[in-house]
Enzyme design. Structure first.
Site, PDB file in Angstrom:
ATOM      1  N   HIS A   1       1.302   4.419  -3.009  1.00 22.68           N
ATOM      2  CA  HIS A   1       1.905   5.702  -2.845  1.00 22.68           C
ATOM      3  C   HIS A   1       2.619   6.365  -3.888  1.00 22.68           C
ATOM      4  O   HIS A   1       3.591   7.476  -4.304  1.00 22.68           O
ATOM      5  CB  HIS A   1       1.378   6.601  -1.732  1.00 22.68           C
ATOM      6  CG  HIS A   1       0.738   6.098  -1.344  1.00 22.68           C
ATOM      7  ND1 HIS A   1      -0.530   6.947  -1.023  1.00 22.68           N
ATOM      8  CD2 HIS A   1      -0.531   5.923   0.703  1.00 22.68           C
ATOM      9  CE1 HIS A   1      -1.583   6.381  -0.561  1.00 22.68           C
ATOM     10  NE2 HIS A   1      -2.035   6.199   0.246  1.00 22.68           N
TER      11      HIS A   1
ATOM     12  N   HIS B   1       3.652   6.253  -7.129  1.00 21.69           N
ATOM     13  CA  HIS B   1       2.890   7.674  -7.309  1.00 21.69           C
ATOM     14  C   HIS B   1       3.703   8.793  -7.208  1.00 21.69           C
ATOM     15  O   HIS B   1       3.430   9.837  -7.916  1.00 21.69           O
ATOM     16  CB  HIS B   1       1.436   7.999  -6.573  1.00 21.69           C
ATOM     17  CG  HIS B   1       0.234   8.985  -6.678  1.00 21.69           C
ATOM     18  ND1 HIS B   1      -0.774   9.694  -6.336  1.00 21.69           N
ATOM     19  CD2 HIS B   1      -0.066   9.023  -8.127  1.00 21.69           C
ATOM     20  CE1 HIS B   1      -1.297   9.950  -7.300  1.00 21.69           C
ATOM     21  NE2 HIS B   1      -1.237  10.486  -7.905  1.00 21.69           N
TER      22      HIS B   1
ATOM     23  N   HIS C   1       1.038  -1.145   0.198  1.00 11.23           N
ATOM     24  CA  HIS C   1       0.042   0.226  -0.014  1.00 11.23           C
ATOM     25  C   HIS C   1       1.292   1.416  -0.511  1.00 11.23           C
ATOM     26  O   HIS C   1       0.869   1.953  -0.795  1.00 11.23           O
ATOM     27  CB  HIS C   1      -1.156   0.197   1.291  1.00 11.23           C
ATOM     28  CG  HIS C   1      -1.545   1.284   1.432  1.00 11.23           C
ATOM     29  ND1 HIS C   1      -3.085   1.078   0.874  1.00 11.23           N
ATOM     30  CD2 HIS C   1      -1.612   2.301   1.849  1.00 11.23           C
ATOM     31  CE1 HIS C   1      -3.375   2.291   1.463  1.00 11.23           C
ATOM     32  NE2 HIS C   1      -2.748   3.036   1.842  1.00 11.23           N
ATOM     33  N   GLU C   2       1.792   1.292   0.720  1.00  9.34           N
ATOM     34  CA  GLU C   2       2.286   2.966   0.971  1.00  9.34           C
ATOM     35  C   GLU C   2       3.997   2.861  -0.034  1.00  9.34           C
ATOM     36  O   GLU C   2       4.000   3.627  -0.797  1.00  9.34           O
ATOM     37  CB  GLU C   2       3.767   2.457   2.388  1.00  9.34           C
ATOM     38  CG  GLU C   2       2.263   2.326   3.550  1.00  9.34           C
ATOM     39  CD  GLU C   2       1.643   3.664   3.497  1.00  9.34           C
ATOM     40  OE1 GLU C   2       2.209   4.884   2.809  1.00  9.34           O
ATOM     41  OE2 GLU C   2       0.481   3.111   4.374  1.00  9.34           O
TER      42      GLU C   2
END
Length: 693
Positions: free
Chosen positions: A481, A484, A477-478
């Protein structure tokens, strides 16, 4: 005696000099707490002078002398603040936390006159009114719209009296948010529970090893402790056979910030809610939620409530059915107690073992931290062509932090990625992505410095850190990010990377989680930490079959927190004078099962009270999940989770475009249509419950 916080001559302050380090990274090994205040002083002064020059420019406003000039301003402040806030959250000490109190107030006092500058806003508003005839590129048009919106929503168009009050509110909120996070960290640092030999019944070896490492981190060599880090508390609640100790740990964990001590957050919450409500009314909105959500994909509190309630009913029904099965298990064992919140995870594991012949302890030996990092990197390489090479020559804020150079498909430098994975007392709880520098192309190609921070339990005596499936999902998940930020390809800093609506920012992260639980990824990277054997097919199939287990609980835990957040910010602040009573009333209203508590009780809900980034916005994870569940379907339909054509669209339309494109347009460009809402319920295994409801 002179103030030790300001003893540094600016000429020798590392924050004020050019960084002669690999890739011009922060020289963490040279930084001391006393360097920060003088650096902030200089940064505030520089930025104020730059903004004054833009405001007082005698030339008529144009895009270059107003919008672009604003984008170029404040470079020193951005640089100093990024380093400082990384330390505040990831490796604080009493001196840093003391400085944080002062900096949060000074930061509000610095930004208030800028964001409420009537002359500057007049220049921006003039450009915005005439935007159709300015010949702007789509990215420039988006930047102008976002700049105008940001100033307008900060109160730049208010009367002088209202602006003065808004400035007071902003200062006070900055102080209260900082105080909230310091209190939470204080409660987490102060509490631990020592585990004697008799206290370890049911605990797997990997947990005991991590508990020993946690004790060592606190200078308690040879002992083992449970801490209030989620990565310590939740595995303990899952596996400890000692019901009395589960109750003790659960109560300590859920009481953070609510102990009536110096770290109590109840008073902070009451004040924060009053001030947010007043600021929203000054800006012409009936509630803070109405103000906050207008600038989001959701747009209104009713739209948020509609999504949450649609998910709440089937999730609650599933959770209650699971509860009844667990109560039956307790009876079968010959016990006569009623299932309590501190029992849920323990009996859920037993139920999962009975239903799917799977428990987390069976798979943890195959999910080492290093292998899951390698898996996250490999998926990124296969999707986007980027590669990762570890660097030992880049300074970091703690010896455990690792740094990788990221290169693009062309072999050229693209970013640096910092991974700070282990729990420690100097770090706030949770997991997050941030950056030390954002990608932009306004003045040449600026490569980003991206950070992932987690709180995984460290292995003891040189043993590897073993992750639970939830931990492994958090890592992906991190990293989503992080991608991104690393893949961002925009011109202007304000549109870089994760500078998107809160209810869109979770799409790249939650979407990336899908690869972590795919058989083709686990077969390659899930290997036993002692033997190197791959994950057996039988265990893999049982893991995949068990994925949707306990989703009723997980969804109830999350949605209830999101609903309470929404109610805090839609009801009058006077309704929450007693925070505990408000929490109790709202949970009764939605029929919260008494055996489940909020994922974040109000006094520890840093997402919404240590700042306002997720205030009225905790629902964002679920709003984004509608998109991420639907988006991964594009790869499934292509028959290849690394399909090059779908990956290229994902890169171009989602990961690299930052905030340069409206999020709905970005999603539809990738998927060819709006998201399908049922994808979320399908992913969580709740679709049948929803149809039944």
């Amino acid at each position: 005696m002179s103030d030790p916080r300001q003893t540094t001559d600016p000429e020798t302050n590392p924050l004020l000099k050019a960084w002669v380090t690999p890739f011009a990274t922060p020289p963490f090994d040279e930084l001391k707490p006393e360097h920060f205040l003088p650096a902030f002083e200089q940064a505030f002064a520089d930025h104020s002078a730059e903004v004054a020059a833009i405001t007082n420019d005698p030339a008529a406003a144009d895009f270059a002398n107003t919008i672009t000039a604003l984008e170029r301003s404040g470079k020193l402040l951005t640089k100093v603040a990024a380093v400082f806030y990384d330390l505040v959250s990831a490796h604080s000490n009493p001196a840093i936390l003391e400085i944080d109190k002062e900096v949060s107030l000074r930061m509000a006092r610095h930004w208030n006159p800028i964001m409420m500058n009537a002359v500057l806003f007049g220049r921006i508003a003039h450009l915005h009114e005439n935007r159709a005839g300015l010949g702007l590129s789509p990215e420039q048009l988006r930047l102008l719209e976002r700049t105008y919106t940001r100033f307008h929503r900060s109160g730049a168009g208010l009367s002088e009296e209202a602006k003065a009050r808004m400035a007071e509110i902003n200062e006070k909120l900055a102080q209260l948010g900082t105080s909230f996070s310091h209190h939470l960290l204080g409660d987490e640092q102060e509490w631990f529970m020592e585990l004697g030999e008799a206290d370890r019944e049911g605990l797997p070896e990997s947990f005991v090893a991590a508990a020993k490492a946690a004790a060592e981190e606190r200078g308690m060599e040879g002992k083992a402790i449970v801490t209030l880090s989620r990565s310590s508390t939740e595995p303990f609640l899952k596996s400890s056979a000692r019901r009395d100790l589960r109750e003790k740990v659960y109560k300590a964990f859920t009481a953070r910030g609510d102990n009536g001590n110096a770290n109590d957050n109840n008073g902070n919450i009451v004040e924060i809610l009053k001030l947010r409500e007043e600021s929203a009314k000054l800006l012409g909105y009936p509630t803070f939620a109405a103000y906050r959500l207008e600038d989001s994909m959701a747009k209104t509190p009713d739209a948020v409530r509609g999504l949450l309630e649609r998910v709440w009913k089937p999730a609650r029904a599933r959770a209650l059915a699971d509860r009844d099965e667990m109560q039956a298990l307790i009876t079968e064992e010959g016990a006569n107690f009623k299932l309590a919140p501190w029992d849920w995870r323990f009996y859920a594991e037993k139920l999962r073992l009975q239903r799917a012949n799977f428990d987390d302890a069976a798979i943890k030996p195959y999910l080492t931290l290093d292998h899951m990092i390698a898996a996250a990197f490999d998926c990124a390489t296969r999707l986007f062509g980027i590669t990762f090479d570890e660097r030992k020559d880049v300074p970091a804020w703690h010896p455990d932090v690792r740094v990788w150079e990221v290169k693009g498909p062309d072999g050229k430098h693209k970013a640096l990625f910092y991974g700070d994975y282990y729990a420690r007392p100097s770090k706030r709880s949770g997991a997050w992505m941030t950056s030390l520098r954002d990608q932009q192309k306004l003045d040449g190609e600026i490569a980003p410095l991206v950070i992932n921070v987690c709180n995984f339990a460290k292995g003891a005596n040189g043993e590897p850190s073993l992750l639970s499936p939830d931990d492994a999902r958090t890592l992906f998940h991190e990293f989503g990010h992080g991608l991104h930020g690393m893949l961002s390809n925009v011109t202007y800093p304000s549109l870089s990377g994760t500078a998107v609506f809160t209810d869109f920012v979770e799409l790249p992260s939650q979407l990336y989680e899908h690869w972590q639980e795919r058989p083709e990824v686990l077969q390659q990277f899930a290997r036993h930490y002692q033997t190197g054997e791959p994950l057996p097919d039988d265990l893999l199939q049982r893991f995949l079959a068990a994925r949707k287990f306990n989703q009723g609980f997980a969804t109830v835990e999350f949605v209830s927190s999101a609903l309470v957040d929404l109610e805090f910010h839609t009801q009058p602040a006077s309704a929450a004078q007693d925070v505990r009573a408000f929490e109790k009333k709202e949970l009764e209203k939605i029929g919260m099962p008494e055996e489940i508590s909020l994922r974040h009780r109000p006094t520890q809900f840093g997402h919404i009270f240590s700042g306002d980034h997720y205030a009225s916005g905790y629902y964002s994870y679920m709003w984004s999940e509608v998109m991420d569940a639907d988006a991964f379907g594009a790869f499934e339909e292509a028959g290849n989770i690394f399909d090059p054509a779908v990956a290229k669209r994902l890169h171009d339309d989602i990961y690299s475009s930052g905030g340069s494109v409206d999020p709905e347009a970005a999603y539809e460009a990738f998927r060819g249509r709006p998201p399908e809402p049922d994808a979320l319920l399908r992913r969580r295994g709740l679709l049948d419950d929803a149809k039944a409801a």
